[in-house]
Design a protein around this motif. Structure first.
Motif, PDB file in Angstrom:
ATOM      1  N   HIS A  57       3.068   9.704  -9.627  1.00 11.64           N
ATOM      2  CA  HIS A  57       1.827   9.234 -10.258  1.00 11.64           C
ATOM      3  C   HIS A  57       1.774   9.513 -11.756  1.00 11.64           C
ATOM      4  O   HIS A  57       0.707   9.490 -12.358  1.00 11.64           O
ATOM      5  N   ARG A  58       2.938   9.743 -12.363  1.00 14.13           N
ATOM      6  CA  ARG A  58       2.985   9.951 -13.818  1.00 14.13           C
ATOM      7  C   ARG A  58       2.965   8.640 -14.586  1.00 14.13           C
ATOM      8  O   ARG A  58       2.583   8.609 -15.748  1.00 14.13           O
ATOM      9  N   LEU A  59       3.384   7.538 -13.956  1.00 17.42           N
ATOM     10  CA  LEU A  59       3.542   6.268 -14.659  1.00 17.42           C
ATOM     11  C   LEU A  59       3.287   5.104 -13.719  1.00 17.42           C
ATOM     12  O   LEU A  59       3.772   5.088 -12.587  1.00 17.42           O
ATOM     13  N   GLY A  60       2.529   4.117 -14.199  1.00 19.34           N
ATOM     14  CA  GLY A  60       2.348   2.839 -13.518  1.00 19.34           C
ATOM     15  C   GLY A  60       2.802   1.744 -14.474  1.00 19.34           C
ATOM     16  O   GLY A  60       2.671   1.882 -15.694  1.00 19.34           O
ATOM     17  N   ILE A  61       3.354   0.661 -13.932  1.00 18.76           N
ATOM     18  CA  ILE A  61       3.851  -0.448 -14.754  1.00 18.76           C
ATOM     19  C   ILE A  61       3.464  -1.763 -14.093  1.00 18.76           C
ATOM     20  O   ILE A  61       3.620  -1.928 -12.882  1.00 18.76           O
ATOM     21  N   ALA A  62       2.976  -2.704 -14.909  1.00 20.55           N
ATOM     22  CA  ALA A  62       2.639  -4.037 -14.396  1.00 20.55           C
ATOM     23  C   ALA A  62       3.059  -5.092 -15.410  1.00 20.55           C
ATOM     24  O   ALA A  62       2.973  -4.882 -16.617  1.00 20.55           O
ATOM     25  N   GLU A  63       3.516  -6.216 -14.883  1.00 23.63           N
ATOM     26  CA  GLU A  63       3.782  -7.392 -15.706  1.00 23.63           C
ATOM     27  C   GLU A  63       2.559  -8.291 -15.567  1.00 23.63           C
ATOM     28  O   GLU A  63       2.083  -8.526 -14.458  1.00 23.63           O
ATOM     29  N   SER A  64       2.037  -8.759 -16.693  1.00 19.49           N
ATOM     30  CA  SER A  64       0.859  -9.620 -16.667  1.00 19.49           C
ATOM     31  C   SER A  64       1.175 -10.957 -17.309  1.00 19.49           C
ATOM     32  O   SER A  64       1.806 -11.002 -18.369  1.00 19.49           O
ATOM     33  N   ILE A  65       0.739 -12.021 -16.665  1.00 20.87           N
ATOM     34  CA  ILE A  65       0.834 -13.360 -17.239  1.00 20.87           C
ATOM     35  C   ILE A  65      -0.587 -13.822 -17.488  1.00 20.87           C
ATOM     36  O   ILE A  65      -1.386 -13.951 -16.549  1.00 20.87           O
ATOM     37  N   LEU A  66      -0.904 -14.046 -18.755  1.00 17.40           N
ATOM     38  CA  LEU A  66      -2.233 -14.497 -19.156  1.00 17.40           C
ATOM     39  C   LEU A  66      -2.150 -15.989 -19.466  1.00 17.40           C
ATOM     40  O   LEU A  66      -1.388 -16.398 -20.345  1.00 17.40           O
ATOM     41  N   ALA A  67      -2.892 -16.784 -18.733  1.00 19.12           N
ATOM     42  CA  ALA A  67      -2.931 -18.227 -18.989  1.00 19.12           C
ATOM     43  C   ALA A  67      -3.522 -18.468 -20.382  1.00 19.12           C
ATOM     44  O   ALA A  67      -4.182 -17.595 -20.946  1.00 19.12           O
ATOM     45  N   PRO A  68      -3.291 -19.665 -20.938  1.00 16.38           N
ATOM     46  CA  PRO A  68      -3.916 -19.976 -22.230  1.00 16.38           C
ATOM     47  C   PRO A  68      -5.426 -19.766 -22.173  1.00 16.38           C
ATOM     48  O   PRO A  68      -6.069 -20.030 -21.155  1.00 16.38           O
ATOM     49  N   GLY A 122      -8.622 -14.071 -11.750  1.00 13.23           N
ATOM     50  CA  GLY A 122      -8.983 -15.246 -12.534  1.00 13.23           C
ATOM     51  C   GLY A 122      -7.736 -15.921 -13.082  1.00 13.23           C
ATOM     52  O   GLY A 122      -6.853 -16.316 -12.322  1.00 13.23           O
ATOM     53  N   THR A 123      -7.640 -15.999 -14.405  1.00 12.88           N
ATOM     54  CA  THR A 123      -6.500 -16.670 -15.042  1.00 12.88           C
ATOM     55  C   THR A 123      -5.384 -15.697 -15.417  1.00 12.88           C
ATOM     56  O   THR A 123      -4.457 -16.055 -16.135  1.00 12.88           O
ATOM     57  N   THR A 124      -5.476 -14.466 -14.906  1.00 11.15           N
ATOM     58  CA  THR A 124      -4.426 -13.471 -15.138  1.00 11.15           C
ATOM     59  C   THR A 124      -3.729 -13.159 -13.832  1.00 11.15           C
ATOM     60  O   THR A 124      -4.371 -12.940 -12.809  1.00 11.15           O
ATOM     61  N   ARG A 125      -2.399 -13.142 -13.877  1.00 13.15           N
ATOM     62  CA  ARG A 125      -1.592 -12.811 -12.705  1.00 13.15           C
ATOM     63  C   ARG A 125      -0.807 -11.552 -13.038  1.00 13.15           C
ATOM     64  O   ARG A 125      -0.036 -11.537 -13.987  1.00 13.15           O
ATOM     65  N   LEU A 126      -1.049 -10.480 -12.266  1.00 14.37           N
ATOM     66  CA  LEU A 126      -0.331  -9.229 -12.459  1.00 14.37           C
ATOM     67  C   LEU A 126       0.708  -9.056 -11.369  1.00 14.37           C
ATOM     68  O   LEU A 126       0.459  -9.402 -10.209  1.00 14.37           O
ATOM     69  N   ARG A 127       1.830  -8.492 -11.745  1.00 17.61           N
ATOM     70  CA  ARG A 127       2.845  -8.096 -10.772  1.00 17.61           C
ATOM     71  C   ARG A 127       3.050  -6.601 -10.971  1.00 17.61           C
ATOM     72  O   ARG A 127       3.548  -6.161 -12.006  1.00 17.61           O
ATOM     73  N   VAL A 128       2.600  -5.819 -10.004  1.00 24.15           N
ATOM     74  CA  VAL A 128       2.738  -4.372 -10.084  1.00 24.15           C
ATOM     75  C   VAL A 128       4.200  -4.028  -9.807  1.00 24.15           C
ATOM     76  O   VAL A 128       4.720  -4.290  -8.727  1.00 24.15           O
ATOM     77  N   LEU A 129       4.846  -3.450 -10.812  1.00 21.10           N
ATOM     78  CA  LEU A 129       6.252  -3.073 -10.686  1.00 21.10           C
ATOM     79  C   LEU A 129       6.399  -1.617 -10.250  1.00 21.10           C
ATOM     80  O   LEU A 129       7.367  -1.266  -9.580  1.00 21.10           O
ATOM     81  N   GLU A 130       5.436  -0.795 -10.647  1.00 20.74           N
ATOM     82  CA  GLU A 130       5.407   0.623 -10.248  1.00 20.74           C
ATOM     83  C   GLU A 130       3.950   1.040 -10.150  1.00 20.74           C
ATOM     84  O   GLU A 130       3.231   0.994 -11.141  1.00 20.74           O
ATOM     85  N   ASP A 131       3.534   1.431  -8.951  1.00 25.45           N
ATOM     86  CA  ASP A 131       2.133   1.827  -8.771  1.00 25.45           C
ATOM     87  C   ASP A 131       1.944   3.329  -8.861  1.00 25.45           C
ATOM     88  O   ASP A 131       0.847   3.840  -8.645  1.00 25.45           O
ATOM     89  N   GLY A 132       2.989   4.038  -9.194  1.00 31.23           N
ATOM     90  CA  GLY A 132       2.935   5.490  -9.304  1.00 31.23           C
ATOM     91  C   GLY A 132       3.523   6.202  -8.111  1.00 31.23           C
ATOM     92  O   GLY A 132       3.805   7.399  -8.172  1.00 31.23           O
ATOM     93  N   SER A 133       3.735   5.492  -7.016  1.00 33.31           N
ATOM     94  CA  SER A 133       4.232   6.141  -5.801  1.00 33.31           C
ATOM     95  C   SER A 133       5.679   6.630  -5.946  1.00 33.31           C
ATOM     96  O   SER A 133       6.090   7.526  -5.213  1.00 33.31           O
ATOM     97  N   ASN A 134       6.435   6.067  -6.887  1.00 34.77           N
ATOM     98  CA  ASN A 134       7.823   6.504  -7.104  1.00 34.77           C
ATOM     99  C   ASN A 134       7.964   7.439  -8.299  1.00 34.77           C
ATOM    100  O   ASN A 134       9.062   7.903  -8.583  1.00 34.77           O
ATOM    101  N   THR A 135       6.863   7.707  -9.001  1.00 39.65           N
ATOM    102  CA  THR A 135       6.940   8.522 -10.217  1.00 39.65           C
ATOM    103  C   THR A 135       6.047   9.761 -10.134  1.00 39.65           C
ATOM    104  O   THR A 135       5.726  10.355 -11.163  1.00 39.65           O
TER     105      THR A 135
END
Length: 166
Positions: free
Chosen positions: A45-56, A30-43
């Motif tokens: 599976h201990r940690l996942g990280i995503a950048e999210s941009i939420l529209a107004p 929808g109005t949120t855009r996520l960029r998965v920076l770490e899906d757990g495959s390099n950690t």
């Protein structure tokens, strides 16, 4: 004769993951855009990280509780309203919100400006949830609160408010 420590074979250093500004998996919900920076495959599976941009004026998911993972939100820019139970917290740039397992929460951008936040998932359990939502939308299914809750339940997450039953 004393026991001498045995020299072990040199081991290769673990691979280092580097995700550049234009890299990572992009998921649009929808109005949120996520960029998965770490899906757990390099950690492991201990940690996942995503950048999210939420529209107004982006509404968040139904208030929910995670049973098996911590979730962290660091606000990079803009403001995000977190609702924990009946309490609202307006988090601005530089704020960290940590949500332990079992804590009821949701978030939304209620402002006229975009908001950017970095989210952590420990362990990485919830990254696949976002992929599932994207697949649901791509398949033509509406992202209703009920459909969202059905997807959440696959990742040990339940609604925290009464009245949300699929």
């Amino acid at each position: 004769m004393t026991d001498q420590p045995q020299a072990s074979e040199p081991t290769a250093d673990p691979a280092v993951s580097v995700v550049g500004p234009g890299d990572g998996e992009t998921i649009v919900l929808g109005t949120t855009r996520l960029r998965v920076l770490e899906d757990g495959s390099n950690t492991g599976h201990r940690l996942g990280i995503a950048e999210s941009i939420l529209a107004p004026h982006t509404p968040g998911p139904p208030q929910h509780r995670h049973a098996q993972h911590d979730e962290g939100f660091y606000i990079i820019s803009g403001a995000v309203r977190f609702t924990v139970g009946d309490q609202d917290y307006d988090a601005t740039a530089g704020t960290l919100v940590m949500v332990p397992p079992g804590a009821p929460h949701t978030f939304a951008n209620v402002t006229d400006e975009p908001a950017v936040m970095l989210s952590t998932f420990t362990p990485d359990l919830y990254v696949q949830y976002f992929r599932d939502l994207e697949d649901m939308i791509a398949g033509g299914r509406a992202m209703t609160p009920q459909a969202n809750i059905q997807a959440m339940r696959r990742y040990a997450t339940e609604p925290a408010t009464r009245g949300w039953t699929p």
